[in-house]
Design an enzyme around this catalytic site. Structure first.
Site, PDB file in Angstrom:
ATOM      1  CB  CYS A   2      -0.941   0.108   1.192  1.00 14.64           C
ATOM      2  SG  CYS A   2      -2.058  -1.266   1.376  1.00 14.64           S
ATOM      3  NE  ARG A  37       4.578   1.760  -0.376  1.00 13.58           N
ATOM      4  CZ  ARG A  37       5.640   1.364   0.315  1.00 13.58           C
ATOM      5  NH1 ARG A  37       6.841   1.508  -0.197  1.00 13.58           N
ATOM      6  NH2 ARG A  37       5.504   0.833   1.503  1.00 13.58           N
ATOM      7  CD1 TRP A  84      -0.644  -5.977  -3.609  1.00  8.97           C
ATOM      8  CD2 TRP A  84      -0.584  -6.668  -1.490  1.00  8.97           C
ATOM      9  NE1 TRP A  84      -0.269  -7.288  -3.609  1.00  8.97           N
ATOM     10  CE2 TRP A  84      -0.227  -7.740  -2.330  1.00  8.97           C
ATOM     11  CE3 TRP A  84      -0.620  -6.885  -0.113  1.00  8.97           C
ATOM     12  CZ2 TRP A  84       0.099  -9.010  -1.844  1.00  8.97           C
ATOM     13  CZ3 TRP A  84      -0.297  -8.152   0.367  1.00  8.97           C
ATOM     14  CH2 TRP A  84       0.062  -9.190  -0.491  1.00  8.97           C
ATOM     15  CG  ASN A 110       2.042   0.352   4.097  1.00  9.04           C
ATOM     16  OD1 ASN A 110       1.718  -0.795   3.797  1.00  9.04           O
ATOM     17  ND2 ASN A 110       3.291   0.770   4.045  1.00  9.04           N
ATOM     18  N   GLY A 111       0.024  -1.566   6.211  1.00  9.56           N
ATOM     19  CA  GLY A 111       0.465  -2.536   7.214  1.00  9.56           C
ATOM     20  C   GLY A 111      -0.674  -3.496   7.553  1.00  9.56           C
ATOM     21  CD  GLU A 497      16.296 -12.145 -10.460  1.00 10.73           C
ATOM     22  OE1 GLU A 497      15.921 -12.752  -9.444  1.00 10.73           O
ATOM     23  OE2 GLU A 497      15.870 -11.019 -10.776  1.00 10.73           O
ATOM     24  CE  LYS A 501      12.642 -10.059 -11.998  1.00 11.87           C
ATOM     25  NZ  LYS A 501      13.598  -9.917 -10.940  1.00 11.87           N
ATOM     26  CD  GLU A 504       8.903 -10.462 -10.479  1.00 16.04           C
ATOM     27  OE1 GLU A 504      10.115 -10.290 -10.556  1.00 16.04           O
ATOM     28  OE2 GLU A 504       8.227 -10.031  -9.539  1.00 16.04           O
ATOM     29  CG  HIS A 520      20.048 -35.991  -9.736  1.00 15.06           C
ATOM     30  ND1 HIS A 520      20.513 -37.242  -9.410  1.00 15.06           N
ATOM     31  CD2 HIS A 520      21.144 -35.246 -10.018  1.00 15.06           C
ATOM     32  CE1 HIS A 520      21.836 -37.244  -9.479  1.00 15.06           C
ATOM     33  NE2 HIS A 520      22.234 -36.045  -9.854  1.00 15.06           N
ATOM     34  CE  LYS A 619      10.865  -2.046  -6.775  1.00 13.73           C
ATOM     35  NZ  LYS A 619      11.294  -3.284  -7.428  1.00 13.73           N
TER      36      LYS A 619
HETATM   37  C1  F6R Z   1      11.245  -9.771  -7.802  1.00 18.60           C
HETATM   38  C2  F6R Z   1      11.312  -8.835  -6.701  1.00 18.60           C
HETATM   39  C3  F6R Z   1      11.150  -9.351  -5.327  1.00 18.60           C
HETATM   40  C4  F6R Z   1      12.070  -8.603  -4.351  1.00 18.60           C
HETATM   41  C5  F6R Z   1      11.785  -9.050  -2.913  1.00 18.60           C
HETATM   42  C6  F6R Z   1      12.710  -8.391  -1.907  1.00 18.60           C
HETATM   43  O1  F6R Z   1      11.458  -9.153  -9.019  1.00 18.60           O
HETATM   44  O2  F6R Z   1      11.456  -7.655  -6.895  1.00 18.60           O
HETATM   45  O3  F6R Z   1      11.377 -10.714  -5.272  1.00 18.60           O
HETATM   46  O4  F6R Z   1      13.386  -8.839  -4.689  1.00 18.60           O
HETATM   47  O5  F6R Z   1      10.457  -8.761  -2.592  1.00 18.60           O
HETATM   48  O6  F6R Z   1      12.553  -7.011  -1.910  1.00 18.60           O
HETATM   49  P1  F6R Z   1      13.649  -6.057  -1.279  1.00 18.60           P
HETATM   50  O7  F6R Z   1      14.884  -6.205  -2.097  1.00 18.60           O
HETATM   51  O8  F6R Z   1      13.054  -4.691  -1.374  1.00 18.60           O
HETATM   52  O9  F6R Z   1      13.861  -6.512   0.128  1.00 18.60           O
END
Ligand code: F6R
Length: 624
Positions: A2, A37, A84, A110-111, A497, A501, A504, A520, A619
């Site tokens: 949020c 957010r 969110w 937010n929380g 990674e 990507k 997501e 395996h 995010k």
């Molecule tokens: C994926 C992504 C998330 C963040 C994770 C940690 O693309 O962005 O997996 O890497 O939520 O976030 P931070 O780095 O802000 O602690």
């Protein structure tokens, strides 16, 4: 998750209609910059002549922008929120702001309030009427209860004494149009000091067009902004009511950093910023005259760091993958045992730590709830704590003993890209520094690593020139339902990674696997419709990865290889080859991840996905 924004301003009420510059528009524009957010519903409220006017809309912020077109609420004070959902589905009733029974107080949050049900039951018995299913709404009713006998600041303080969980809140009172209140516990909140106007926000980009002067509200602090005269007064107290000092910092980011600047998506812009941000981050930790690493922030800790006998890296998501690269680098350069833990597991796993353990938290936002809890758990066990973080003044940087910043600038796209490559840059250079302290790195090897690091940004530029070619691969494979990513050693984290990507942002199922693990189990998945992206750059595990590719090809699988420039042999094996310039294996993840980011990006675009704001995600994960 949020996003919150609040403003109290001496602009003309309603702003200048020609430039649409009133408080309402500041709220909408700020929410746009906070939309990463949370983006399932949004709302704003403004107070004027003792009354609130609010607008809410479900869906993305564009729905709210549409709803206020030609009908913008006016006032000199207001709050905005982009949600969110945690408690209650995305709906206008559940969207913030929430109001007291008599509509005299408005609040955004937010929380998560963990004990909201108990409080709600009690308040309902006392006659409070609830209009939403959220945990948030109880906060405004608690404030209403105390406001019967106390001024605004004290009512907020008394209300939050009841709350368990995490919160950053903004509160306004319809009949007190000069008072804006903010409070925080385990969720971020900053105060921006503008010209005859003051802001509160969850994150810096929301207020960057108006000011760079900020106060980072600390844990368990409440701020009251009193705008009765043009020199706004900021009064900060702690949850016990004691006055707190307030320190003003200047933010180095500029507003352009939080704009798309002609790119169709933030993600693409951020991918293309990588040469610059890797350059800035590496140069900050390098002495380019002597080709040595330098960490002035660690000088005071050198003795303790030399005595470290174990390192634990904690992080979530993409930052976890950067930590895995860190493990390989630290073990190789420092010859120390290194573990990597998901922060979400570490905090509940009763980790064995002592003062000779160095716990390193890696986080872009510095606000991830689990990573923050992990660093606090480490501190409680007297371990040394260090953060690698992108956001100045964020919660994790306050809790860690020392912070090494990455200089990625604001990362707006939900999918992390430039933060990842700068995290790897910082963690590798830190490994070299620790190795120097431990005398496990020779001056000659240090210089050679530094020279290679300095050459890296130009090599990233070169990989970026392959953008169109990678878009063609995305076009070819956009309709497959599964992807496999394989690699070994330093590039194994990139297999994870690359798959993350792809999942997501394109919603295509993808898995990252150790190349040597294929036989395996996962090899059973392979047939002539199944693509495997194999990272097979020149290194001492090159031949091993080639054998693994051969196994896939023997089952008629499709292979796209990420290989070193000039590797002719791999062209005889793979269905497609994406070449990256040669660099030592330790630095290669910074290059090999770029095509993986672009492949996921173009696949998502071609599938019509919402690249910057993928479904179900936000995010900053500030809830567990
Ligand atoms: C994926 C992504 C998330 C963040 C994770 C940690 O693309 O962005 O997996 O890497 O939520 O976030 P931070 O780095 O802000 O602690």
């Amino acid at each position: 998750m949020c996003g919150i924004i609040g403003v109290v301003s001496h602009r003309p009420v309603g702003g200048d209609p020609a430039t649409n510059s009133g408080v309402g528009q500041i709220l909408i524009d700020g929410l746009k910059r906070l939309e990463y957010r949370g983006y399932d519903s949004a709302g704003i409220v403004l107070a004027d002549k003792g009354r609130f006017t609010s607008k809410k809309a479900t869906g993305k912020l564009s729905a709210l922008s549409q709803a206020v077109k030609g009908n913008m609420p006016v006032g000199n004070i207001g709050l905005g929120h982009t949600r969110w959902a945690t408690h209650g589905a995305p709906s206008c009733d559940n969207a913030h702001p929430h109001f007291a029974c008599d509509n005299s107080i408005a609040l955004v949050h937010n929380g998560v309030i963990e004990n909201y049900q108990t409080i709600k039951t009690k308040l309902a018995k006392e006659g409070h009427k609830f209009r939403s299913e959220t945990d948030t709404e109880i906060i405004v009713h608690l404030i209403e209860k105390y406001h019967k006998h106390h001024p605004p600041l004290e009512s907020v303080r008394r209300a939050i004494e009841h709350l368990e969980g995490s919160f950053a809140i903004g509160v306004i009172f319809a009949k007190k149009p000069n008072i804006l209140i903010a409070a925080r516990l385990n969720s971020p909140m900053i105060i921006g000091l503008g010209d005859k106007e003051t802001f509160l926000a969850s994150d810096i980009p929301a207020i960057l067009p108006y000011t760079k002067k900020v106060i980072y509200l600390a844990e368990e602090q409440i701020a009251e902004i009193d705008a009765s005269n043009s020199a706004h007064r900021v009064n900060i107290i702690n949850f016990k009511g004691r006055k707190q000092p307030c320190q003003v910092s200047t933010v180095a980011w500029d507003a352009a950093g939080a704009e798309k600047e002609g790119y169709p998506h933030f993600m693409l812009k951020e991918i293309f910023e990588q040469p610059a941000v890797v350059r800035t981050t590496s140069r900050y930790y390098l002495d380019t005259k002597t080709n040595t690493v330098k960490f002035p922030a660690l000088t005071g800790m050198a003795k303790q760091l030399s005595a470290v006998n174990r390192i634990v890296l904690v992080a979530c998501g993409t930052a976890y993958h950067a930590s895995l690269v860190g493990k390989y680098a630290m073990e190789e350069l420092c010859r120390l045992p290194v573990e990597v833990a998901y922060a979400s597991e570490f905090r509940y796993a009763l980790p064995v730590l002592d003062k000779r353990t160095l716990v390193i938290a890696i986080s872009q936002s510095g606000e991830t709830a689990d990573t923050l809890a992990a660093i606090r758990a480490a501190k409680a066990k007297k371990a040394l704590t260090l953060a690698i973080c992108n956001v100045l003044g964020s919660s994790i940087t306050r809790d860690a003993m020392v912070t090494l910043y990455t200089f990625a600038g604001p990362e707006v796209s939900v999918a992390s890209t430039k933060a990842y490559t700068t995290q790897i840059t910082a963690v590798i250079l830190l490994s070299a520094y620790l190795a120097k302290l431990r005398r496990t790195l020779t001056p000659k090897d240090e210089k050679s690593l530094v020279r290679e690091m300095l050459a890296l940004p130009d090599k990233i530029e070169k990989v970026l020139t392959l953008n169109d070619m990678i878009a063609d691969y995305a076009d070819k494979y956009k309709d497959v339902t599964n992807f496999m990513y394989i690699a070994r050693r330093y590039n194994l984290p990139n297999a994870f990674e690359g798959a993350l990507k792809m999942k997501e942002i394109s919603y295509t199922h993808a898995e990252g696997y150790g190349a040597g693990e294929m036989e395996h189990g996962p090899l059973a998945l392979v047939d002539d419709t199944f693509p495997t992206v194999a990272i097979a750059v020149k290194s001492n595990v090159y031949d091993k990865v080639i054998s693994n590719i051969q196994m896939v090809k023997a089952r008629k699988g499709i292979v796209i290889a990420i290989a070193t420039e000039g590797d002719k042999f791999i062209r005889t094996l793979a269905d497609g080859v994406i070449e990256v310039p040669e660099t030592p294996e330790i630095l290669s993840p910074i290059l090999t991840v770029i095509p993986l980011q672009l492949l996921a990006y173009h696949t998502a675009v071609k599938k019509g996905r919402d690249v910057d704001q993928p479904r179900n995600l936000a995010k900053s994960v500030t809830v567990e």
